[in-house]
Design a protein around this motif. Structure first.
Motif: not given
Length: 373
Positions: A160-164, A167-170
């Motif tokens: 989850i951390i890797g996904y968010f 740049e452009g997400r969180l």
């Protein structure tokens, strides 16, 4: 004059056993580590001298204390589960996902400093509680071992951390680094000035949490129920304790404390969550909880010892010693402590059984003499 209540006599045998365990562990750890040094062709006495000399310097003492703060909080989180015979391996994932979302909230808000710090800490504790509570619910509703579920939740948290954290997400890009929006300077946690580098002010929070751990688990009915469930679920259930409720509650409390593990770094050093945010503290907490025997003071000393070894390990490498020697020393110390306490516990149990046997035999002889008379 009113009669004073009789003073409790000090159990000399119990006190001797309590002292014998750590002394035996220290002697064994030093002996084994010395043998390891000798097998690699190094002088163990020179190595110990370097460590003591470098670790006792004032700047090293500050670094050791700052390193020990998150280690101590991690050990407390693990120990809450240990006291109930639950093995929460998920502290690493719990504090990381808690710190990440706390950093996102902290970077998005612009509240007065004290209020924003409180919000960030509350978010971290809530996220840690939810993430740990999932394992508790799985155990009580589906019988899933908390060992398996927390390991899997560690992986899910990292994903989850890797996904968010893109740049452009969180997250935002800062040169080659990617991290969450910085927390405003007004919300930075205070530090305690010294002649060298400042001590992270989160040490105050760590002391408070340690005191609450000691009081809640050792001086309240809730703590008694929790420890009873850990020792015997059947006995706890017979006395009216809701075993499933206590399992979920203890996992939630463990997650609450785990949520604070990343706060000394987030609010006192980095002020954002990035790809370089420290990992592995949760697993270190397991070793320190074992080292401190789930005792608040013992875990604090264990955290300081761990910080000392890490700080002086770099100096040993600079002096030409193998880089891996510190990791070996840490493992040896934990093993020696666990083995020493178990040996002393078994010896104490046998001594107590022998003492009871002698008392029963003496009473039997007395009764036989009275009958003969």
């Amino acid at each position: 004059m009113a009669d004073r209540p009789p003073r409790k006599k000090i159990d000399k045998d119990k006190l001797l056993l309590a002292v014998a365990a750590p002394v035996l562990a220290i002697v064994a750890a030093l002996a084994i580590t010395s043998v390891i040094f000798l097998t690699t062709g190094d002088d163990p006495f020179r190595a110990f001298s370097i460590m003591v000399d470098y670790g006792s310097k004032s700047d090293s003492q500050v670094v050791i204390i700052n390193k020990a703060i998150p280690y101590f909080l991690s050990a407390l989180a693990v120990a809450i589960g240990f006291r109930m015979n639950l093995f929460n391996i998920g502290v690493d994932g719990q504090y990381r996902i808690a710190a990440f979302f706390a950093a996102v909230v902290g970077g998005a808000l612009a509240l007065p400093g004290f209020l924003q710090i409180a919000v960030v800490m509350i978010v971290a504790m809530l996220v840690g509680a939810v993430w740990s509570g999932i394992a508790g619910l799985l155990k009580t509703t589906r019988g899933v071992s908390e060992v398996i579920s927390t390991i899997m939740l560690n992986s899910i948290a990292a994903a989850i951390i890797g996904y968010f954290l893109h740049e452009g997400r969180l997250a935002v890009r800062d040169g080659n680094l990617i991290h969450t929006e910085p927390i405003p300077e007004a919300a930075h946690f205070f530090s305690i000035p010294t002649q060298e580098d400042p001590v992270n002010g989160f040490i105050v929070v760590a002391v408070v949490v340690g005191f609450l751990y000691w009081y809640l688990l050792g001086r309240t009915r809730f703590g008694f129920d929790l420890r009873t469930v850990g020792r015997s679920e059947e006995a706890a259930r017979a006395s009216g304790v809701g075993v499933k409720r206590m399992v979920v509650t203890s996992m939630v409390l463990s997650g609450v404390v785990a949520g604070l593990v990343g706060m000394p770094t987030l609010l006192g050093e980095s002020y954002n969550y990035g790809t370089d945010f420290p990992t592995g503290i949760g697993f270190t907490g397991i070793a320190i909880a074992l080292l401190g025997r789930n005792n608040a003071v013992g875990m604090a000393l264990g955290a300081l010892l761990w910080g000392f070894l890490e700080r002086t390990g770099g100096r040993l490498e600079f002096e030409g010693y193998a880089q891996e020697i510190v990791g070996v020393m840490q493992g040896v110390i934990v093993l020696c402590v666990v083995i020493a306490y178990e040996l002393v516990r078994r010896y104490g149990l046998k001594a107590q059984q022998r003492k009871v046997g002698e008392q029963l035999a003496a009473e039997a002889r007395t009764d036989k003499a009275e009958v003969s008379a």
